[in-house]
Motif scaffolding. Structure first.
Motif, PDB file in Angstrom:
ATOM      1  N   SER A 156       0.974  -1.154   0.403  1.00  0.00           N
ATOM      2  CA  SER A 156       0.088   0.175  -0.204  1.00  0.00           C
ATOM      3  C   SER A 156       0.523   1.153  -0.219  1.00  0.00           C
ATOM      4  O   SER A 156       0.387   1.795  -0.492  1.00  0.00           O
ATOM      5  CB  SER A 156      -1.074  -0.191   1.314  1.00  0.00           C
ATOM      6  OG  SER A 156      -1.761   1.016   1.176  1.00  0.00           O
ATOM      7  N   ARG A 157       2.020   1.539   0.782  1.00  0.00           N
ATOM      8  CA  ARG A 157       3.171   2.311   0.709  1.00  0.00           C
ATOM      9  C   ARG A 157       3.661   2.989  -0.752  1.00  0.00           C
ATOM     10  O   ARG A 157       3.633   3.613  -0.956  1.00  0.00           O
ATOM     11  CB  ARG A 157       3.625   2.249   1.594  1.00  0.00           C
ATOM     12  CG  ARG A 157       4.779   3.460   2.029  1.00  0.00           C
ATOM     13  CD  ARG A 157       6.158   3.348   3.754  1.00  0.00           C
ATOM     14  NE  ARG A 157       6.700   2.193   2.277  1.00  0.00           N
ATOM     15  CZ  ARG A 157       7.266   0.998   3.523  1.00  0.00           C
ATOM     16  NH1 ARG A 157       6.354   0.436   3.873  1.00  0.00           N
ATOM     17  NH2 ARG A 157       7.946   0.243   2.754  1.00  0.00           N
ATOM     18  N   LEU A 158       4.367   1.128  -0.894  1.00  0.00           N
ATOM     19  CA  LEU A 158       4.535   1.948  -2.670  1.00  0.00           C
ATOM     20  C   LEU A 158       3.522   1.883  -4.019  1.00  0.00           C
ATOM     21  O   LEU A 158       4.418   3.194  -4.445  1.00  0.00           O
ATOM     22  CB  LEU A 158       5.087   0.070  -3.164  1.00  0.00           C
ATOM     23  CG  LEU A 158       6.664  -0.103  -2.218  1.00  0.00           C
ATOM     24  CD1 LEU A 158       7.244  -1.277  -2.337  1.00  0.00           C
ATOM     25  CD2 LEU A 158       7.158   0.981  -2.158  1.00  0.00           C
ATOM     26  N   ARG A 159       2.665   1.712  -3.189  1.00  0.00           N
ATOM     27  CA  ARG A 159       0.836   1.365  -4.812  1.00  0.00           C
ATOM     28  C   ARG A 159       0.919   3.469  -4.495  1.00  0.00           C
ATOM     29  O   ARG A 159       0.881   4.454  -4.932  1.00  0.00           O
ATOM     30  CB  ARG A 159      -0.306   1.497  -3.864  1.00  0.00           C
ATOM     31  CG  ARG A 159      -0.686   1.356  -5.636  1.00  0.00           C
ATOM     32  CD  ARG A 159      -2.268   0.731  -4.969  1.00  0.00           C
ATOM     33  NE  ARG A 159      -3.660   0.861  -5.835  1.00  0.00           N
ATOM     34  CZ  ARG A 159      -4.252   2.123  -5.621  1.00  0.00           C
ATOM     35  NH1 ARG A 159      -3.875   2.789  -4.438  1.00  0.00           N
ATOM     36  NH2 ARG A 159      -4.918   2.186  -6.597  1.00  0.00           N
ATOM     37  N   ARG A 160       1.128   4.089  -2.970  1.00  0.00           N
ATOM     38  CA  ARG A 160       0.864   5.932  -2.508  1.00  0.00           C
ATOM     39  C   ARG A 160       1.791   6.196  -3.205  1.00  0.00           C
ATOM     40  O   ARG A 160       1.457   7.095  -3.911  1.00  0.00           O
ATOM     41  CB  ARG A 160       0.823   5.619  -1.231  1.00  0.00           C
ATOM     42  CG  ARG A 160      -0.219   6.846  -1.087  1.00  0.00           C
ATOM     43  CD  ARG A 160      -0.513   7.326   0.401  1.00  0.00           C
ATOM     44  NE  ARG A 160       0.157   6.834   1.271  1.00  0.00           N
ATOM     45  CZ  ARG A 160       0.267   4.996   1.931  1.00  0.00           C
ATOM     46  NH1 ARG A 160      -0.840   5.253   1.849  1.00  0.00           N
ATOM     47  NH2 ARG A 160       1.790   5.242   2.677  1.00  0.00           N
ATOM     48  N   ALA A 161       3.170   5.791  -2.823  1.00  0.00           N
ATOM     49  CA  ALA A 161       4.031   6.724  -3.775  1.00  0.00           C
ATOM     50  C   ALA A 161       4.490   6.950  -4.891  1.00  0.00           C
ATOM     51  O   ALA A 161       4.135   7.164  -6.187  1.00  0.00           O
ATOM     52  CB  ALA A 161       5.053   5.869  -3.008  1.00  0.00           C
ATOM     53  N   TYR A 162       4.199   5.642  -5.548  1.00  0.00           N
ATOM     54  CA  TYR A 162       3.799   5.472  -6.861  1.00  0.00           C
ATOM     55  C   TYR A 162       2.688   6.232  -7.644  1.00  0.00           C
ATOM     56  O   TYR A 162       2.894   6.843  -8.703  1.00  0.00           O
ATOM     57  CB  TYR A 162       3.418   4.241  -7.564  1.00  0.00           C
ATOM     58  CG  TYR A 162       3.095   3.975  -8.896  1.00  0.00           C
ATOM     59  CD1 TYR A 162       4.097   4.537 -10.068  1.00  0.00           C
ATOM     60  CD2 TYR A 162       2.011   3.802  -9.518  1.00  0.00           C
ATOM     61  CE1 TYR A 162       3.813   4.133 -11.394  1.00  0.00           C
ATOM     62  CE2 TYR A 162       1.410   3.823 -10.840  1.00  0.00           C
ATOM     63  CZ  TYR A 162       2.528   4.188 -11.796  1.00  0.00           C
ATOM     64  OH  TYR A 162       2.817   3.327 -13.385  1.00  0.00           O
ATOM     65  N   VAL A 163       1.405   6.523  -6.810  1.00  0.00           N
ATOM     66  CA  VAL A 163       0.771   7.303  -7.290  1.00  0.00           C
ATOM     67  C   VAL A 163       0.638   8.815  -7.297  1.00  0.00           C
ATOM     68  O   VAL A 163       0.435   9.893  -8.256  1.00  0.00           O
ATOM     69  CB  VAL A 163      -1.067   7.107  -6.425  1.00  0.00           C
ATOM     70  CG1 VAL A 163      -2.258   8.119  -7.111  1.00  0.00           C
ATOM     71  CG2 VAL A 163      -0.994   5.790  -7.138  1.00  0.00           C
ATOM     72  N   GLU A 164       1.501   8.887  -5.757  1.00  0.00           N
ATOM     73  CA  GLU A 164       1.888  10.291  -6.205  1.00  0.00           C
ATOM     74  C   GLU A 164       3.016  10.912  -7.592  1.00  0.00           C
ATOM     75  O   GLU A 164       3.351  12.128  -7.202  1.00  0.00           O
ATOM     76  CB  GLU A 164       2.343  10.366  -4.658  1.00  0.00           C
ATOM     77  CG  GLU A 164       1.463  10.909  -3.457  1.00  0.00           C
ATOM     78  CD  GLU A 164       2.086  10.300  -2.161  1.00  0.00           C
ATOM     79  OE1 GLU A 164       3.244   9.980  -1.894  1.00  0.00           O
ATOM     80  OE2 GLU A 164       1.245  10.224  -1.547  1.00  0.00           O
ATOM     81  N   SER A 165       3.752   9.663  -7.585  1.00  0.00           N
ATOM     82  CA  SER A 165       4.492  10.363  -8.420  1.00  0.00           C
ATOM     83  C   SER A 165       4.658  10.278  -9.664  1.00  0.00           C
ATOM     84  O   SER A 165       4.926  11.277 -10.648  1.00  0.00           O
ATOM     85  CB  SER A 165       6.020   9.374  -8.441  1.00  0.00           C
ATOM     86  OG  SER A 165       5.577   8.118  -9.184  1.00  0.00           O
ATOM     87  N   VAL A 166       3.483   9.753  -9.990  1.00  0.00           N
ATOM     88  CA  VAL A 166       2.512   9.996 -11.088  1.00  0.00           C
ATOM     89  C   VAL A 166       2.230  11.338 -11.360  1.00  0.00           C
ATOM     90  O   VAL A 166       1.605  12.016 -12.378  1.00  0.00           O
ATOM     91  CB  VAL A 166       1.465   8.696 -11.190  1.00  0.00           C
ATOM     92  CG1 VAL A 166       0.834   8.914 -12.712  1.00  0.00           C
ATOM     93  CG2 VAL A 166       2.083   7.547 -12.041  1.00  0.00           C
ATOM     94  N   GLN A 167       0.688  11.678 -10.269  1.00  0.00           N
ATOM     95  CA  GLN A 167       0.740  12.127 -10.345  1.00  0.00           C
ATOM     96  C   GLN A 167       1.756  13.781 -10.500  1.00  0.00           C
ATOM     97  O   GLN A 167       1.277  14.816 -10.902  1.00  0.00           O
ATOM     98  CB  GLN A 167      -0.094  13.072  -8.876  1.00  0.00           C
ATOM     99  CG  GLN A 167      -1.351  11.901  -9.236  1.00  0.00           C
ATOM    100  CD  GLN A 167      -2.007  11.744  -7.765  1.00  0.00           C
ATOM    101  OE1 GLN A 167      -1.651  12.104  -6.661  1.00  0.00           O
ATOM    102  NE2 GLN A 167      -3.073  11.787  -7.305  1.00  0.00           N
TER     103      GLN A 167
END
Length: 409
Positions: A156-167
């Motif tokens: 979940s942490r990595l996915r959230r970090a990935y979404v933030e980087s994409v944004q």
């Protein structure tokens, strides 16, 4: 699916935390009654209420994940030391706290706290009951159940970090597009300003010459004065029309019914330009050599503007009131030469090392289509503007036209 659950949990964080704490308490009550054939749970259930404290700690695991894990792990260690089987129901509060710890903190913190929790629970579980058939459940089972929330929380942490980087990349790309759009607008306005300079400077120079000539001849040649004033009206009208067409680019809309702008001028309007100069008192002779070739719109506009600017300068400075335009077409280029034999203020035309804004504009126009331009005094007197332009635009590096132009002269 997981993303939707996370977004729902974020919107209703307080309610979800309370619901999770209640569910953890219920799980611990049922988990305290689970046992094996060789390891039955204690008959007294009062120690299971210890986990009610850990259930309360679960409610704050989102805001204080480290403290929540310490409380829930301590409560679970007490129960496993008393002989309770470390089932997933009994470990539910610890697993919840581990999930939030992995989801909200860094990997190093998760490794330290997770390893300590597993070590303590393994030790208390083995110390609280004799080794028997449930040894695997108390060791491997405990480790696996505790690794599960750690894995989910880390994902979940990595996915959230990935979404933030994409944004963040999307926001950066949007800002980049906006900056590029602003740059293109600035370039377009620079082009329009250059068009305004060339058009207005020419027409105003011709109008000034016409007005001066009319004032000089008003008393002695009234008929010629009226003819010049009539030409002056035409000159100012042409200036206004060209100004309106150029500035209209700034007001262009997507309306299909809008009036089209005046097309960009080219060499086909050279006779009109010569006539305007003649009405201002400048005699212009045009000679052409070679077979006329079609020019691209950009090169055609560049050729016209160079001749226009050169004749404007001649109108201002040529004392003999005469200029010559020579066009020569060869296999790949159009050569333009505009000369006059006049002088300025009774003396030779002074050298112009860098040229004024008009000469700078002509040189820039020639370079923009891959051509070259020279401008300066002639050895025999007067001034000359010489340009070599390709029929189709190309980069200046691909077409050293200036050097070839000098060789052919």
């Amino acid at each position: 699916m997981t993303g939707n659950l996370e977004r729902y949990a974020e919107r209703h964080a307080r309610g979800v935390d309370v619901l999770t704490a209640v569910a953890s308490c219920v799980c611990t009550v049922f988990g305290a009654r689970i046992g094996t054939s060789e390891s039955a749970p204690p008959h007294a259930l009062w120690p299971a209420w210890i986990l009610l404290l850990s259930g309360v700690a679960v409610a704050g695991s989102r805001s204080r994940p480290r403290a929540a894990l310490v409380v829930t792990a301590a409560a679970a260690a007490v129960l496993t030391a008393l002989g309770y089987l470390p089932s997933p129901l009994l470990l539910a509060p610890v697993m919840t706290a581990l999930y939030w710890l992995a989801a909200l903190t860094d990997a190093r913190t998760v490794g330290c706290y997770g390893s300590a929790t597993m070590t303590v629970l393994l030790a208390t579980s083995l110390a609280g009951a004799p080794i028997g058939d449930d040894f695997t459940l108390r060791t491997v089972g405990t480790v696996l159940w505790l690794l599960l929330p750690v894995s989910l929380g880390s994902w979940s942490r990595l996915r959230r970090a990935y979404v933030e980087s994409v944004q963040a990349r999307a926001a950066h790309a949007e800002r980049t597009r906006e900056e590029e759009a602003r740059l293109r607008v600035a370039e377009e306005r620079m082009r329009i300003a250059r068009e305004l300079h060339d058009a207005v400077a020419h027409h105003m120079a011709v109008a000034h010459a016409q007005a001066g000539t009319a004032a000089h001849l008003a008393d002695t040649h009234p008929e010629q004065t009226r003819r010049i004033l009539t030409d002056l009206v035409g000159t100012t009208t042409a200036a206004l029309l060209e100004l309106r067409a150029t500035v209209g680019v700034l007001r262009r809309t997507a309306d299909p019914d809008a009036d089209p702008l005046e097309p960009a001028p080219g060499l086909d309007r050279l006779p009109t330009l010569v006539a305007a100069c003649a009405s201002a008192g400048l005699t212009v002779t045009v000679d052409a050599e070679g077979q006329a070739r079609p020019l691209s719109p950009g090169v055609d506009l560049t050729a016209y503007r160079i001749i226009q600017e050169a004749l404007t300068n001649a109108t201002k400075h040529a004392s003999d009131h005469a200029a010559r335009v020579w066009l020569r077409y060869d296999d790949a280029r159009l050569f333009i030469t505009v000369t006059n034999d006049g002088t300025t203020d009774g003396g030779p035309v002074p050298p112009v090392p860098g040229g004024g804004y008009g000469l700078m504009g002509m040189r820039e126009r020639a370079h923009s289509v891959g051509g070259d331009l020279r401008a300066g005094p002639r050895p025999e007197g007067g001034f000359e503007v010489a340009a070599a332009l390709p029929f189709q635009p190309r980069t200046p590096a691909d077409a050293p036209a200036g050097r070839r132009h000098e060789e052919t002269r």
